[in-house]
Design a protein around this motif. Structure first.
Motif, mmCIF file in Angstrom:
data_model
loop_
_atom_site.group_PDB
_atom_site.id
_atom_site.type_symbol
_atom_site.label_atom_id
_atom_site.label_comp_id
_atom_site.label_asym_id
_atom_site.label_seq_id
_atom_site.Cartn_x
_atom_site.Cartn_y
_atom_site.Cartn_z
ATOM 1 N N ALA A 50 -13.663 4.937 4.294
ATOM 2 C CA ALA A 50 -14.078 6.200 3.675
ATOM 3 C C ALA A 50 -13.536 7.398 4.436
ATOM 4 O O ALA A 50 -13.285 8.457 3.850
ATOM 5 C CB ALA A 50 -15.604 6.258 3.615
ATOM 6 N N SER B 106 -6.991 4.440 -5.672
ATOM 7 C CA SER B 106 -7.300 5.516 -4.731
ATOM 8 C C SER B 106 -8.664 5.257 -4.108
ATOM 9 O O SER B 106 -9.532 4.592 -4.697
ATOM 10 C CB SER B 106 -7.303 6.865 -5.446
ATOM 11 N N ALA C 3 -11.066 7.281 -3.721
ATOM 12 C CA ALA C 3 -12.119 7.876 -4.545
ATOM 13 C C ALA C 3 -12.501 6.965 -5.699
ATOM 14 O O ALA C 3 -13.694 6.766 -5.983
ATOM 15 C CB ALA C 3 -11.655 9.233 -5.069
ATOM 16 N N ARG C 4 -11.508 6.376 -6.372
ATOM 17 C CA ARG C 4 -11.799 5.493 -7.505
ATOM 18 C C ARG C 4 -12.509 4.219 -7.051
ATOM 19 O O ARG C 4 -13.442 3.740 -7.709
ATOM 20 C CB ARG C 4 -10.505 5.134 -8.243
ATOM 21 N N PHE D 129 -14.415 3.740 -4.394
ATOM 22 C CA PHE D 129 -15.793 4.003 -3.951
ATOM 23 C C PHE D 129 -16.679 4.470 -5.103
ATOM 24 O O PHE D 129 -17.858 4.126 -5.164
ATOM 25 C CB PHE D 129 -15.799 5.047 -2.830
ATOM 26 N N ASP D 130 -16.123 5.264 -6.026
ATOM 27 C CA ASP D 130 -16.938 5.836 -7.092
ATOM 28 C C ASP D 130 -17.081 4.913 -8.303
ATOM 29 O O ASP D 130 -18.090 4.971 -9.006
ATOM 30 C CB ASP D 130 -16.336 7.167 -7.560
ATOM 31 N N ASP D 131 -16.068 4.070 -8.553
ATOM 32 C CA ASP D 131 -16.095 3.257 -9.765
ATOM 33 C C ASP D 131 -15.498 1.867 -9.525
ATOM 34 O O ASP D 131 -14.528 1.483 -10.171
ATOM 35 C CB ASP D 131 -15.312 3.983 -10.872
ATOM 36 N N GLN E 163 -14.735 -1.950 -9.930
ATOM 37 C CA GLN E 163 -14.788 -2.729 -11.154
ATOM 38 C C GLN E 163 -14.690 -4.234 -10.930
ATOM 39 O O GLN E 163 -14.792 -4.998 -11.885
ATOM 40 C CB GLN E 163 -13.675 -2.280 -12.105
ATOM 41 N N MET F 75 -19.430 -3.025 -1.357
ATOM 42 C CA MET F 75 -20.026 -1.691 -1.321
ATOM 43 C C MET F 75 -21.547 -1.761 -1.181
ATOM 44 O O MET F 75 -22.165 -0.959 -0.471
ATOM 45 C CB MET F 75 -19.668 -0.916 -2.599
ATOM 46 N N LYS G 90 -27.737 1.997 4.128
ATOM 47 C CA LYS G 90 -27.891 3.426 3.835
ATOM 48 C C LYS G 90 -28.632 4.095 4.988
ATOM 49 O O LYS G 90 -29.577 3.547 5.547
ATOM 50 C CB LYS G 90 -28.659 3.621 2.526
ATOM 51 N N HIS H 51 -5.280 2.398 -10.501
ATOM 52 C CA HIS H 51 -6.494 1.590 -10.317
ATOM 53 C C HIS H 51 -6.324 0.276 -11.077
ATOM 54 O O HIS H 51 -6.348 0.252 -12.311
ATOM 55 C CB HIS H 51 -7.712 2.360 -10.831
#
Length: 339
Positions: A231, A250, A252-253, A255-257, A259, A267, A272, A323
């Protein structure tokens, strides 16, 4: 957005610094492919992080590219690799020796086993310089002092005369970085360079690599299982499982989405720092060995969504912007009921 099967990139696209289009590798007599169809690329000035559990093939793939695997044990079944737009032939030892340490350099996980304990660190850096440059002993030593100073080692002239055991873990890793960058390589491969270091030194080493990358414009491949490191430094991420790249894109992709079920499992296993305490999520089971490698999707034996079709090799699906996901059910939110 529904995925579509990947098409060959057009020839007009600029060539990346390193483009691994196909890498399949077997070990031993049974010829089981421990690496299967590995593909990823990294551009000049870019940081690609290859992540996955221990035993997934991250280090093996990089050692193969460097030509450092034992020829009698490792067997290249298929390879289509380009470096700076030209073929990178894993069977041409002369080319590999010329590129290794000059155009492509590697930082290994444990510097104490990578540095020779019988030689002073300055001599080892100077030797790396002389191996690729036609310079005098004095010029090679001058370059070694310059590199030690560049990586932040105080009093480099006196440190030149010390042996690896006289240096701390962080200092030894800085020496390894100095040696790797002594010939201004275009590509740096860093194999978990901060694993054995405390958190403060880890941060210093990562900052150093970023600073040197910014100065030289080199591409960097960082091999790690630490998603916090990913990260912090990654431009793009390739997730490896059992010798295959199951998802890439990427940072960002990814970590955020995410698949791929394996990426989601990785992840979810990160603790946390805020909110109520919860039991950590885990990916059940272990990475299969060569003898237990399942047919089709290699993650099928651990995947909560596995079905009969997973016994077949999954297609690679492209979700745009680089991606890519290797899964029958991507995108997961359209094909499966996620609990």
């Amino acid at each position: 957005m529904a995925g579509k099967l990947v098409h060959q990139a057009p020839d007009t696209e600029p060539a990346p610094l390193l483009d691994v289009r196909e890498l399949t590798l077997s070990f031993g007599k049974d010829r089981t492919n421990l690496l299967q169809g590995v593909r990823y690329s990294v551009a000049a000035g870019e940081t690609l992080c290859i992540v996955g559990e221990s035993g997934c093939g991250k280090s093996v793939s990089s050692l193969a590219i460097m030509g450092l695997l034992p020829a009698g044990v490792a067997r290249i079944e298929a390879a289509d690799i380009r470096f700076q737009g030209k073929p990178h032939d894993l069977g041409d030892q002369a080319v590999l020796r010329r590129r290794r340490g000059s155009e492509i350099a590697m930082i290994f996980q444990e510097p104490m086993t990578s540095l020779n304990p019988a030689f002073r660190v300055g001599d080892q850096i100077a030797e790396a310089v002389k191996a690729h440059r036609d310079v005098s002993d004095a010029d090679a030593r001058s370059r070694a002092v310059e590199m030690l100073r560049r990586v932040g080692i105080p009093a480099p002239e006196s440190r030149m005369r010390e042996y690896p055991h006289q240096l701390s873990g962080g200092m030894r890793q800085r020496v390894m970085i100095a040696m790797a960058l002594a010939n201004d390589p275009a590509l740096l491969i860093a194999d978990e360079p901060t694993t054995a270091l405390d958190v403060t030194i880890q941060s210093q080493i990562l900052d150093l690599i970023r600073e040197l990358q910014s100065e030289t414009g080199m591409g960097t491949i960082m091999i790690t299982h630490d998603l916090g490191v990913v990260a912090e430094i990654a431009d793009r991420v390739a997730v490896m499982y059992a010798g295959t790249i199951v998802e890439s894109g990427s940072a960002a992709r990814i970590f955020d989405d995410p698949q791929h079920p394996y990426t989601i499992g990785l992840m979810s296993s990160v603790p946390k720092l805020t909110g109520p305490r919860e039991r950590l999520s885990t990916v059940p089971g272990t990475v299969p060995t060569a003898e237990t490698m399942p047919p089709g999707c290699r993650f099928s034996t651990r995947c909560p969504f596995a079905q009969d079709i997973c016994a077949e090799t999954p297609p690679e699906r492209d979700f745009g912007d680089g991606h890519r996901v290797l899964c029958h059910f991507a995108p997961l939110d359209e094909h499966l009921e996620l609990a």
